[in-house]
Design a protein around this motif. Sequence first.
Motif, short mmCIF file in Angstrom:
data_model
loop_
_atom_site.label_atom_id
_atom_site.label_comp_id
_atom_site.label_asym_id
_atom_site.label_seq_id
_atom_site.Cartn_x
_atom_site.Cartn_y
_atom_site.Cartn_z
N LYS A 70 -15.67 -10.42 21.00
CA LYS A 70 -16.16 -9.07 21.29
C LYS A 70 -15.06 -8.29 22.00
N TRP A 71 -15.11 -6.97 21.89
CA TRP A 71 -14.17 -6.10 22.59
C TRP A 71 -14.34 -6.34 24.09
N HIS A 72 -13.21 -6.44 24.80
CA HIS A 72 -13.26 -6.69 26.24
C HIS A 72 -12.00 -6.16 26.91
N THR A 73 -12.03 -6.11 28.24
CA THR A 73 -10.85 -5.74 29.02
C THR A 73 -10.63 -6.79 30.10
N HIS A 74 -9.44 -6.78 30.68
CA HIS A 74 -9.12 -7.63 31.82
C HIS A 74 -8.67 -6.72 32.96
N PRO A 75 -9.21 -6.90 34.17
CA PRO A 75 -8.82 -6.04 35.28
C PRO A 75 -7.56 -6.52 36.01
N MET A 76 -6.93 -7.58 35.54
CA MET A 76 -5.73 -8.11 36.19
C MET A 76 -4.77 -8.66 35.14
N PRO A 77 -3.48 -8.79 35.50
CA PRO A 77 -2.53 -9.40 34.57
C PRO A 77 -2.92 -10.85 34.26
N ASN A 78 -2.72 -11.23 33.02
CA ASN A 78 -2.92 -12.63 32.62
C ASN A 78 -2.06 -12.92 31.41
N VAL A 79 -1.84 -14.19 31.17
CA VAL A 79 -0.97 -14.64 30.09
C VAL A 79 -1.65 -15.76 29.34
N ALA A 80 -1.63 -15.69 28.01
CA ALA A 80 -2.21 -16.73 27.16
C ALA A 80 -1.09 -17.49 26.46
N TYR A 81 -1.17 -18.82 26.50
CA TYR A 81 -0.25 -19.70 25.79
C TYR A 81 -1.03 -20.38 24.68
N VAL A 82 -0.55 -20.26 23.44
CA VAL A 82 -1.26 -20.82 22.29
C VAL A 82 -0.87 -22.28 22.09
N GLU A 103 3.57 -19.87 21.25
CA GLU A 103 3.86 -18.49 21.62
C GLU A 103 3.02 -18.08 22.83
N VAL A 104 3.52 -17.07 23.55
CA VAL A 104 2.90 -16.59 24.77
C VAL A 104 2.56 -15.12 24.62
N LEU A 105 1.38 -14.74 25.12
CA LEU A 105 0.92 -13.35 25.03
C LEU A 105 0.68 -12.79 26.42
N PRO A 106 1.47 -11.78 26.84
CA PRO A 106 1.14 -11.08 28.08
C PRO A 106 -0.01 -10.12 27.79
N GLU A 107 -1.17 -10.40 28.34
CA GLU A 107 -2.39 -9.65 28.02
C GLU A 107 -2.38 -8.21 28.51
N LEU A 108 -3.23 -7.42 27.88
CA LEU A 108 -3.44 -6.04 28.26
C LEU A 108 -4.30 -5.98 29.53
N VAL A 109 -4.08 -4.97 30.36
CA VAL A 109 -4.89 -4.76 31.56
C VAL A 109 -5.64 -3.44 31.39
N ASN A 110 -6.97 -3.53 31.49
CA ASN A 110 -7.86 -2.35 31.39
C ASN A 110 -7.74 -1.60 30.07
N ILE A 111 -7.34 -2.28 29.02
CA ILE A 111 -7.28 -1.69 27.68
C ILE A 111 -8.15 -2.56 26.77
N PRO A 112 -9.16 -1.97 26.10
CA PRO A 112 -10.03 -2.76 25.22
C PRO A 112 -9.24 -3.44 24.10
N GLY A 133 -13.59 -12.64 43.60
CA GLY A 133 -14.67 -11.73 43.21
C GLY A 133 -14.35 -10.84 42.03
N LEU A 134 -13.12 -10.82 41.58
CA LEU A 134 -12.73 -10.00 40.43
C LEU A 134 -13.02 -10.77 39.15
N PRO A 135 -13.82 -10.18 38.22
CA PRO A 135 -14.12 -10.91 36.98
C PRO A 135 -12.85 -11.06 36.12
N LEU A 136 -12.78 -12.14 35.39
CA LEU A 136 -11.61 -12.37 34.53
C LEU A 136 -11.58 -11.42 33.34
N SER A 137 -12.76 -11.06 32.85
CA SER A 137 -12.84 -10.09 31.75
C SER A 137 -14.17 -9.34 31.87
N LYS A 138 -14.21 -8.19 31.21
CA LYS A 138 -15.41 -7.35 31.20
C LYS A 138 -15.68 -6.92 29.76
N PRO A 139 -16.95 -6.91 29.34
CA PRO A 139 -17.24 -6.40 28.00
C PRO A 139 -16.92 -4.91 27.91
#
Length: 140
Positions: A70-82, A103-112, A133-139
């Motif tokens: 589903k479409w979501h956002t992240h309120p903080m920097p995060n990185v995904a490693y595949v 490969e590594v993905l620097p995630e988007l912050v506050n962008i759906p 207290g900060l959620p990792l992602s938001k719908p």
Amino acid sequence: MLPARLIKPLFFATLCTSLLGCTHGPQEVQTEQLLKTSHSWDGTAYETYPGSTPELTVLKITIPANTTLKWHTHPMPNVAYVLSGELMVETRSGHQTRLKPGEVLPELVNIPHRGTSGNSPVELIVFYAGAPGLPLSKPD
């Protein structure tokens, strides 16, 4: 003449040191930088950072084959490693990138955005740099 019980170990020790170049000392630690960035995968600069005590979270996420998140956002920097599988990531504005194992993905912050797996499951390790207290992602 050597006793029979010593011939085999001596043979393998000689083989290892003379033919195979084996070493018996400690191995060196190797470091490979996979990512260092101040912007997400679509080029958007990271402008803000949660202004409280840091809280790091690391998740292993498995996305089934042929699944669109589903479409979501992240309120903080995060990185995904595949670890395995292929993942296509897209924004609503049409930016896309395809990731493969290693490969590594620097995630988007506050962008759906959302991800879609290919014909096999996707395994990711995701590192979040947030705050308590900060959620990792938001719908979205």
